[in-house]
Design a protein around this motif. Structure first.
Motif, short mmCIF file in Angstrom:
data_model
loop_
_atom_site.label_atom_id
_atom_site.label_comp_id
_atom_site.label_asym_id
_atom_site.label_seq_id
_atom_site.Cartn_x
_atom_site.Cartn_y
_atom_site.Cartn_z
N UNK A 134 72.15 -28.03 -29.42
CA UNK A 134 71.24 -27.53 -28.39
C UNK A 134 70.23 -26.52 -28.93
N UNK A 135 70.54 -25.87 -30.04
CA UNK A 135 69.66 -24.81 -30.54
C UNK A 135 68.96 -25.18 -31.84
N UNK A 136 68.72 -26.44 -32.06
CA UNK A 136 67.85 -26.87 -33.14
C UNK A 136 68.48 -26.97 -34.51
N UNK A 137 69.75 -26.63 -34.65
CA UNK A 137 70.38 -26.64 -35.97
C UNK A 137 70.53 -28.08 -36.48
N UNK A 138 71.10 -28.94 -35.66
CA UNK A 138 71.26 -30.34 -36.05
C UNK A 138 69.91 -31.04 -36.22
N UNK A 139 68.95 -30.70 -35.35
CA UNK A 139 67.63 -31.32 -35.42
C UNK A 139 66.90 -30.92 -36.70
N UNK A 140 67.06 -29.67 -37.10
CA UNK A 140 66.45 -29.23 -38.35
C UNK A 140 67.02 -29.97 -39.54
N UNK A 141 68.30 -30.26 -39.48
CA UNK A 141 68.96 -31.00 -40.56
C UNK A 141 68.40 -32.42 -40.65
N UNK A 142 68.29 -33.10 -39.49
CA UNK A 142 67.75 -34.47 -39.48
C UNK A 142 66.29 -34.47 -39.93
N UNK A 143 65.53 -33.48 -39.52
CA UNK A 143 64.13 -33.34 -39.92
C UNK A 143 64.01 -33.25 -41.43
N UNK A 144 64.83 -32.41 -42.05
CA UNK A 144 64.78 -32.24 -43.50
C UNK A 144 65.21 -33.51 -44.22
N UNK A 145 66.24 -34.17 -43.71
CA UNK A 145 66.72 -35.41 -44.33
C UNK A 145 65.64 -36.49 -44.27
N UNK A 146 64.94 -36.57 -43.14
CA UNK A 146 63.90 -37.58 -42.97
C UNK A 146 62.82 -37.44 -44.04
N UNK A 147 62.30 -36.23 -44.22
CA UNK A 147 61.24 -36.04 -45.20
C UNK A 147 61.75 -36.15 -46.63
N UNK A 181 64.13 -21.62 -34.09
CA UNK A 181 64.44 -21.40 -32.68
C UNK A 181 64.62 -19.91 -32.38
N UNK A 182 65.44 -19.23 -33.19
CA UNK A 182 65.71 -17.82 -32.92
C UNK A 182 64.49 -16.94 -33.21
N UNK A 183 63.67 -17.36 -34.17
CA UNK A 183 62.44 -16.62 -34.45
C UNK A 183 61.48 -16.68 -33.27
N UNK A 184 61.31 -17.87 -32.72
CA UNK A 184 60.44 -18.01 -31.56
C UNK A 184 61.02 -17.29 -30.34
N UNK A 185 62.35 -17.31 -30.21
CA UNK A 185 62.98 -16.64 -29.06
C UNK A 185 62.67 -15.15 -29.06
N UNK A 186 62.55 -14.56 -30.23
CA UNK A 186 62.24 -13.12 -30.31
C UNK A 186 60.80 -12.83 -29.92
N UNK A 187 59.93 -13.83 -30.04
CA UNK A 187 58.52 -13.63 -29.73
C UNK A 187 58.19 -13.90 -28.26
N UNK A 188 59.11 -14.58 -27.56
CA UNK A 188 58.85 -14.95 -26.16
C UNK A 188 59.71 -14.08 -25.25
N UNK A 189 59.11 -13.30 -24.36
CA UNK A 189 59.88 -12.43 -23.46
C UNK A 189 60.89 -13.23 -22.63
#
Length: 338
Positions: free
Chosen positions: A97-110, A138-146
């Motif tokens: 839900x918090x982008x960890x698995x998606x980041x992994x698939x993204x890196x594997x794809x490229x 995800x957590x970086x953007x969460x800190x920037x969005x109130x």
């Protein structure tokens, strides 16, 4: 202030019967499939392997790695979810839900686009790095969005980031004509686990699990709040950093082995805390045991729903995960824990 573990006989009973339950699940997983195999033949394949016997080949090179892989992946994802929920104090936190698995698939794809001949070990490393990058995004953007660090909002943000990463990956795969090659990582396929890669990942997964267990007391303190954690002498940033490295390691291994599998890291930690209390010295190992058994059972169910055809295991985990996710949203609303 010392955090105590709830005195409860139930977790002890679960740990006691877990080995037998795991063995039984593995045996059933080997027996049932597109072609059923007798228990006697399983025994012969393990203790008197015949290279010329097709069923023995299927057992040793396909079904046994699949069953053991399900136990390992389920444990890794459940432990990752428990750690994420502890350090973020967010009951909706999980790798899927918090982008960890998606980041992994993204890196594997490229990686498959630019380095198609990459070795299995290097691919696992890339998957781990992608998991860490997805979490940081995800957590970086969460800190920037109130207000983005509230449970539901953070889950929505993680889902949106995941959709974005998946969209970019899909577009790149289509452009470079490799959608079939990467479909494995988007649609979890435990039946295609590479036994060699599984053996390669095993020591790293064990190291990641040990690292998490060593941090369990710190995660318990952090789950009470950063101020309380600091008052207990914890170095909050160090604890969070090590925890996210552990999550990236375990999630990256899981995705590299079998693709993206959702909801295990969301469901199992809640069950573990319900059974063993909120102390993560108990919740983390209990999550690992229950997560491994849960995925192995889901994999078995996926073969029995429409026998002799297989239902994707992600469909089975979603059958449990979606109602549970909706229940958590209804119960927790948009408020942050504590």
């Amino acid at each position: 202030m010392e955090l105590g573990i709830r005195s409860n006989r139930l977790p002890a009973a679960i740990f006691a019967i877990a080995p037998a339950a795991a063995v039984l699940t593995v045996v059933l997983s080997i027996i049932y499939g597109a072609a059923d195999i007798s228990a006697a033949e399983v025994w012969q394949a393990v203790f008197a392997f015949d290279q010329g016997n097709i069923n023995h080949q299927i057992i040793i090179h396909s079904r046994l790695p699949r069953a053991c892989g399900a136990l390992l992946i389920g444990a890794c994802l459940a432990v990752s979810g428990a750690v994420m929920q502890g350090i973020t104090r967010n009951d909706l936190a999980s790798p899927s839900l918090l982008g960890v698995s998606d980041g992994s698939v993204f890196a594997v794809t490229f990686c498959m686009i630019y380095f198609p001949q990459i070795s299995g070990g290097s691919l696992v490393l890339v998957s781990m790095i992608g998991s860490l990058l997805g979490a940081l995004l995800v957590f970086g953007l969460a800190r920037l969005i109130p207000g983005a660090e509230s449970p539901v909002t953070l889950a929505i943000l993680g889902t949106l980031i995941g959709m974005f990463l998946n969209g970019v990956s899909d577009a790149a795969a289509m452009y470079y004509h490799i959608p079939q090659r990467i479909s494995f990582w988007y649609n979890a396929r435990l039946n295609q686990i590479d036994p060699t890669l599984l053996l390669l990942c095993l020591p790293f997964a064990l190291a990641g699990l040990v690292l998490v267990l060593m941090q369990a007391k710190s995660v318990s303190a952090l789950s009470l709040g950063e101020e309380i954690s600091s008052g207990l002498g914890q170095r909050v940033r160090l604890v969070k950093g090590l925890a996210m490295i552990s999550v990236a390691l375990l999630t990256g291994i899981s995705v590299a082995l079998a693709g993206k599998i959702a909801f295990i890291g969301l469901i199992i930690p809640h069950i573990a805390k319900k059974l063993g209390g909120a102390d993560y010295r108990m919740a983390i190992p209990l999550s690992g045991v229950l997560g491994g058994l849960f995925l192995a059972v889901c994999d078995l169910i996926s073969r029995l729903i429409n026998h002799p055809f297989e239902t994707p295991v992600g469909v089975v985990t979603a059958m449990f995960g979606v109602p549970f996710f909706l229940y958590l949203i209804r119960r927790k609303g948009g408020g942050r824990r504590g």
